[in-house]
Enzyme design. Structure first.
Site, PDB file in Angstrom:
ATOM      1  N   ARG A 130     -41.701  16.666   9.772  1.00  0.00           N
ATOM      2  CA  ARG A 130     -40.743  17.687  10.243  1.00  0.00           C
ATOM      3  C   ARG A 130     -40.949  18.094  11.693  1.00  0.00           C
ATOM      4  NH1 ARG A 130     -41.905  20.027   5.257  1.00  0.00           N
ATOM      5  NH2 ARG A 130     -40.378  19.460   3.661  1.00  0.00           N
ATOM      6  N   LYS A 152     -32.325  15.703  23.453  1.00  0.00           N
ATOM      7  CA  LYS A 152     -31.481  14.881  22.575  1.00  0.00           C
ATOM      8  C   LYS A 152     -32.230  13.587  22.258  1.00  0.00           C
ATOM      9  CE  LYS A 152     -27.253  14.725  24.518  1.00  0.00           C
ATOM     10  NZ  LYS A 152     -25.824  14.372  24.472  1.00  0.00           N
ATOM     11  N   GLU A 194     -26.187   8.001  37.522  1.00  0.00           N
ATOM     12  CA  GLU A 194     -26.344   9.292  36.829  1.00  0.00           C
ATOM     13  C   GLU A 194     -26.771  10.379  37.823  1.00  0.00           C
ATOM     14  OE1 GLU A 194     -25.400   9.711  33.790  1.00  0.00           O
ATOM     15  OE2 GLU A 194     -25.732   7.853  32.664  1.00  0.00           O
ATOM     16  N   LYS A 236     -30.218  18.527  35.886  1.00  0.00           N
ATOM     17  CA  LYS A 236     -30.090  18.388  34.428  1.00  0.00           C
ATOM     18  C   LYS A 236     -30.755  19.569  33.725  1.00  0.00           C
ATOM     19  CE  LYS A 236     -30.035  15.994  30.250  1.00  0.00           C
ATOM     20  NZ  LYS A 236     -29.973  14.788  29.463  1.00  0.00           N
ATOM     21  N   GLU A 246     -25.201  21.913  23.809  1.00  0.00           N
ATOM     22  CA  GLU A 246     -24.001  21.190  24.212  1.00  0.00           C
ATOM     23  C   GLU A 246     -22.727  21.809  23.649  1.00  0.00           C
ATOM     24  OE1 GLU A 246     -24.592  17.002  23.803  1.00  0.00           O
ATOM     25  OE2 GLU A 246     -22.913  16.516  25.104  1.00  0.00           O
ATOM     26  N   ARG A 250     -22.800  21.980  29.223  1.00  0.00           N
ATOM     27  CA  ARG A 250     -23.490  20.682  29.221  1.00  0.00           C
ATOM     28  C   ARG A 250     -22.504  19.513  29.199  1.00  0.00           C
ATOM     29  NH1 ARG A 250     -29.020  19.812  25.697  1.00  0.00           N
ATOM     30  NH2 ARG A 250     -29.434  17.637  26.241  1.00  0.00           N
ATOM     31  N   ASN A 254     -21.031  14.743  30.993  1.00  0.00           N
ATOM     32  CA  ASN A 254     -20.217  13.670  30.436  1.00  0.00           C
ATOM     33  C   ASN A 254     -19.224  13.104  31.455  1.00  0.00           C
ATOM     34  OD1 ASN A 254     -20.417  12.427  27.957  1.00  0.00           O
ATOM     35  ND2 ASN A 254     -18.468  13.251  27.254  1.00  0.00           N
ATOM     36  N   HIS A 257     -18.210   9.502  31.441  1.00  0.00           N
ATOM     37  CA  HIS A 257     -18.689   8.887  30.205  1.00  0.00           C
ATOM     38  C   HIS A 257     -17.592   8.649  29.166  1.00  0.00           C
ATOM     39  CE1 HIS A 257     -22.563   9.631  31.956  1.00  0.00           C
ATOM     40  NE2 HIS A 257     -23.192   9.098  30.921  1.00  0.00           N
ATOM     41  N   HIS A 261     -18.146   5.049  28.122  1.00  0.00           N
ATOM     42  CA  HIS A 261     -18.571   4.623  26.783  1.00  0.00           C
ATOM     43  C   HIS A 261     -17.581   3.621  26.181  1.00  0.00           C
ATOM     44  CE1 HIS A 261     -21.208   8.424  26.135  1.00  0.00           C
ATOM     45  NE2 HIS A 261     -21.954   7.385  26.473  1.00  0.00           N
ATOM     46  N   HIS A 274     -25.132   0.586  31.464  1.00  0.00           N
ATOM     47  CA  HIS A 274     -24.559   1.906  31.177  1.00  0.00           C
ATOM     48  C   HIS A 274     -24.070   2.601  32.456  1.00  0.00           C
ATOM     49  CE1 HIS A 274     -23.992   5.845  29.420  1.00  0.00           C
ATOM     50  NE2 HIS A 274     -24.824   6.360  30.304  1.00  0.00           N
TER      51      HIS A 274
HETATM   52  N1  LIG Z   1     -31.275  11.364  25.054  1.00  0.00           N
HETATM   53  C1  LIG Z   1     -30.472  11.477  26.089  1.00  0.00           C
HETATM   54  O1  LIG Z   1     -30.112  12.584  26.510  1.00  0.00           O
HETATM   55  C2  LIG Z   1     -30.026  10.237  26.783  1.00  0.00           C
HETATM   56  C3  LIG Z   1     -29.350  10.332  28.003  1.00  0.00           C
HETATM   57  C4  LIG Z   1     -28.980   9.151  28.646  1.00  0.00           C
HETATM   58  C5  LIG Z   1     -29.264   7.916  28.071  1.00  0.00           C
HETATM   59  N2  LIG Z   1     -29.920   7.860  26.872  1.00  0.00           N
HETATM   60  C6  LIG Z   1     -30.256   6.570  26.256  1.00  0.00           C
HETATM   61  O2  LIG Z   1     -31.069   5.838  27.143  1.00  0.00           O
HETATM   62  C7  LIG Z   1     -30.941   4.445  26.843  1.00  0.00           C
HETATM   63  C8  LIG Z   1     -30.881   3.657  28.125  1.00  0.00           C
HETATM   64  O3  LIG Z   1     -32.083   3.863  28.846  1.00  0.00           O
HETATM   65  P1  LIG Z   1     -32.504   2.942  30.090  1.00  0.00           P
HETATM   66  O4  LIG Z   1     -31.329   2.763  30.980  1.00  0.00           O
HETATM   67  O5  LIG Z   1     -33.721   3.525  30.622  1.00  0.00           O
HETATM   68  O6  LIG Z   1     -32.710   1.497  29.446  1.00  0.00           O
HETATM   69  P2  LIG Z   1     -33.888   0.894  28.527  1.00  0.00           P
HETATM   70  O7  LIG Z   1     -34.812   1.909  28.031  1.00  0.00           O
HETATM   71  O8  LIG Z   1     -33.194   0.073  27.507  1.00  0.00           O
HETATM   72  O9  LIG Z   1     -34.653  -0.023  29.568  1.00  0.00           O
HETATM   73  C9  LIG Z   1     -34.023  -1.146  30.153  1.00  0.00           C
HETATM   74  C10 LIG Z   1     -35.015  -2.294  30.281  1.00  0.00           C
HETATM   75  O10 LIG Z   1     -35.958  -2.013  31.333  1.00  0.00           O
HETATM   76  C11 LIG Z   1     -37.294  -2.189  30.853  1.00  0.00           C
HETATM   77  N3  LIG Z   1     -38.137  -1.298  31.625  1.00  0.00           N
HETATM   78  C12 LIG Z   1     -38.420   0.001  31.386  1.00  0.00           C
HETATM   79  N4  LIG Z   1     -39.175   0.507  32.365  1.00  0.00           N
HETATM   80  C13 LIG Z   1     -39.387  -0.504  33.238  1.00  0.00           C
HETATM   81  C14 LIG Z   1     -40.105  -0.580  34.463  1.00  0.00           C
HETATM   82  N5  LIG Z   1     -40.714   0.471  34.990  1.00  0.00           N
HETATM   83  N6  LIG Z   1     -40.133  -1.790  35.098  1.00  0.00           N
HETATM   84  C15 LIG Z   1     -39.480  -2.853  34.599  1.00  0.00           C
HETATM   85  N7  LIG Z   1     -38.785  -2.822  33.451  1.00  0.00           N
HETATM   86  C16 LIG Z   1     -38.739  -1.645  32.773  1.00  0.00           C
HETATM   87  C17 LIG Z   1     -37.184  -1.887  29.392  1.00  0.00           C
HETATM   88  O11 LIG Z   1     -38.256  -2.415  28.666  1.00  0.00           O
HETATM   89  C18 LIG Z   1     -35.852  -2.519  29.032  1.00  0.00           C
HETATM   90  O12 LIG Z   1     -35.995  -3.873  28.801  1.00  0.00           O
HETATM   91  C19 LIG Z   1     -29.712   4.306  25.982  1.00  0.00           C
HETATM   92  O13 LIG Z   1     -30.088   4.006  24.661  1.00  0.00           O
HETATM   93  C20 LIG Z   1     -29.063   5.690  26.033  1.00  0.00           C
HETATM   94  O14 LIG Z   1     -28.373   6.015  24.836  1.00  0.00           O
HETATM   95  C21 LIG Z   1     -30.296   8.996  26.237  1.00  0.00           C
HETATM   96 ZN   LIG Z   2     -25.149   8.376  30.903  1.00  0.00          ZN
END
Ligand SMILES: NC(=O)c1ccc[n+]([C@@H]2O[C@H](COP(=O)([O-])OP(=O)(O)OC[C@H]3O[C@@H](n4cnc5c(N)ncnc54)[C@H](O)[C@@H]3O)[C@@H](O)[C@H]2O)c1
Ligand SMILES: [Zn+2]
Length: 379
Positions: A130, A152, A194, A236, A246, A250, A254, A257, A261, A274
């Site tokens: 939990r 999130k 972003e 942020k 949200e 917040r 978006n 987005h 999306h 993305h």
């Molecule tokens: N929770 C939230 O508020 C929120 C907000 C925005 C995005 N997200 C989520 O984030 C995800 C996308 O994250 P991302 O863009 O960081 O992509 P990712 O985490 O998928 O990373 C992209 C690639 O880069 C590699 N990588 C990571 N760090 C590295 C580094 N320092 N050097 C070389 N390679 C590296 C990873 O292993 C992966 O293969 C999505 O799933 C999205 O839904 C969440």
């Molecule tokens: Zn985004």
């Protein structure tokens, strides 16, 4: 923003703090953060689950080991690189491994990776027994300015992205910019979108900084990146503090987005990153605003110029994809009873939320957009 004391984290470290419903999150940004007192305080004397990926351990094993050095007892957990981490098939065995390794309510999970990994780590920490304490150690630009902040968390189902999750805030976000040295250029650019989004909506000074330093930022220059990462993260935090669940403000995050999306969905999450899809979504939102009295044409033109300088890959969609994009947007989980809420820029640092835009108006704008996404004349 406060400067860290010499001898602790390096003097260039930036510290922020975020008040949230579960307490307070401390945030630390800088190069060379192993040894930061906040980290030692969080890890010492506890069972620490260190979640990362094979790719990151290969690239940054030494840095990761130094970050985790203060842990009382270390249990390493591994998930695949990229979005594949965010699945029930990955989460299930990890919960069981945490139990088998003697995880307790006072254990701590440290998630070291990009946004996919921090989303999975947050989800595991938020649900295991939990909820246990969480440290987010983002390693991509996108995770440092966005995913690791705000509580999130989510995994994906085959039916859709981010369909299962909980709100679970980290106690500490530790963004060591040394990780960014290995980030591919495309990932840097995607994260930068972003940061531009937050700057356009919330941070006039940040926007000017990004404009001035763009070539260095795209080249991964650590000195230029730190103030932009910290500035976008501060924006942020400002939003999340004022609207933790949200409900209103917040939604500003978006911007770009709604269509972004849909572009990702129609492309089957391949072909554009993305942030690249979101940049096209921002362009479309700007076109929806063009000509309205409340929109400042000079600001829209300025933002258009900045996005153009990113040299995005071309949008691999055309007018024939309008119907698929509209169908995707209609199913958007963020659509309320009254339909989609569009986040539309008005002037620097200001925006409006518009609900119930006539579908015919959106459809017409979308066809024009898909014919030529960069048509500057209409902005
Ligand atoms: N929770 C939230 O508020 C929120 C907000 C925005 C995005 N997200 C989520 O984030 C995800 C996308 O994250 P991302 O863009 O960081 O992509 P990712 O985490 O998928 O990373 C992209 C690639 O880069 C590699 N990588 C990571 N760090 C590295 C580094 N320092 N050097 C070389 N390679 C590296 C990873 O292993 C992966 O293969 C999505 O799933 C999205 O839904 C969440
Ligand atoms: Zn985004």
């Amino acid at each position: 923003l406060t400067e860290g004391a010499p001898g602790q984290a390096r003097p260039s470290a930036v510290r922020l703090s975020l008040r949230q419903p579960q307490g307070e999150t401390a945030l630390l940004f800088g190069a060379g953060l192993p040894g930061a007192p906040e980290l030692a305080a969080a890890l010492a004397g506890r069972t620490v689950f260190a979640l990362s990926t094979p790719g990151l351990r290969r690239l940054h094993g030494d840095l990761i080991a130094r970050l985790l050095a203060p842990a009382g007892r270390l249990v390493e957990l591994e998930a695949p690189d990229g979005e594949a981490a965010k699945s029930l098939e990955i989460a299930g065995p990890l919960w069981r491994r945490m139990l088998a390794a003697g995880g307790k309510r006072d254990s701590l999970l440290v998630a070291i990776g990009g946004g996919s990994l921090t989303d999975l780590g947050g989800f595991l920490a938020g649900t295991f027994l939990r909820g246990i304490d969480l440290v987010q150690a983002p390693t991509t630009l996108l995770a440092m300015v966005d995913a690791a902040i705000g509580g999130k968390t989510a995994i994906d189902l085959p039916e859709g992205k981010n369909t299962v999750g909980v709100f679970h805030h980290p106690a500490l976000v530790l963004a060591d910019t040394d990780f960014l040295s290995t980030l591919p250029a495309g990932e840097l650019r995607s994260g930068l979108v972003e940061a531009i989004k937050m700057a356009a909506m919330l941070g006039p000074e940040l926007l000017a900084k990004i404009e001035a330093d763009l070539p260095a930022l795209l080249a991964g220059d650590a000195r230029s990146l730190l103030p932009v990462v910290a500035g976008a993260a501060a924006a942020k935090c400002w939003v999340v503090e004022r609207d933790p669940n949200e409900k209103g403000l917040r939604k500003v995050l978006n911007f770009g987005h709604t269509l972004g999306h849909a572009i990702e969905g129609v492309l089957g999450f391949s072909g554009l990153r993305h942030g690249e899809a979101v940049a096209y979504g921002m362009l479309f939102a700007m076109q929806l605003q063009a000509g309205r009295p409340e929109a400042d044409p000079e600001f829209l033109a300025r933002l258009h110029r900045l996005l153009a300088r990113l040299e995005l890959p071309p949008l691999p969609l055309g007018p024939g994809d309008a119907a698929a994009l509209e169908a995707f947007m209609a199913r958007d989980k963020k659509a309320g009873e009254a339909g989609l809420t569009w986040v539309l820029p008005t002037r620097l640092g200001e925006h409006q939320l518009r609900q119930g835009l006539p579908p015919a108006e959106v459809a017409a704008a979308l066809s024009r957009f898909l014919a030529d996404p960069w048509a500057a004349a209409r902005v």
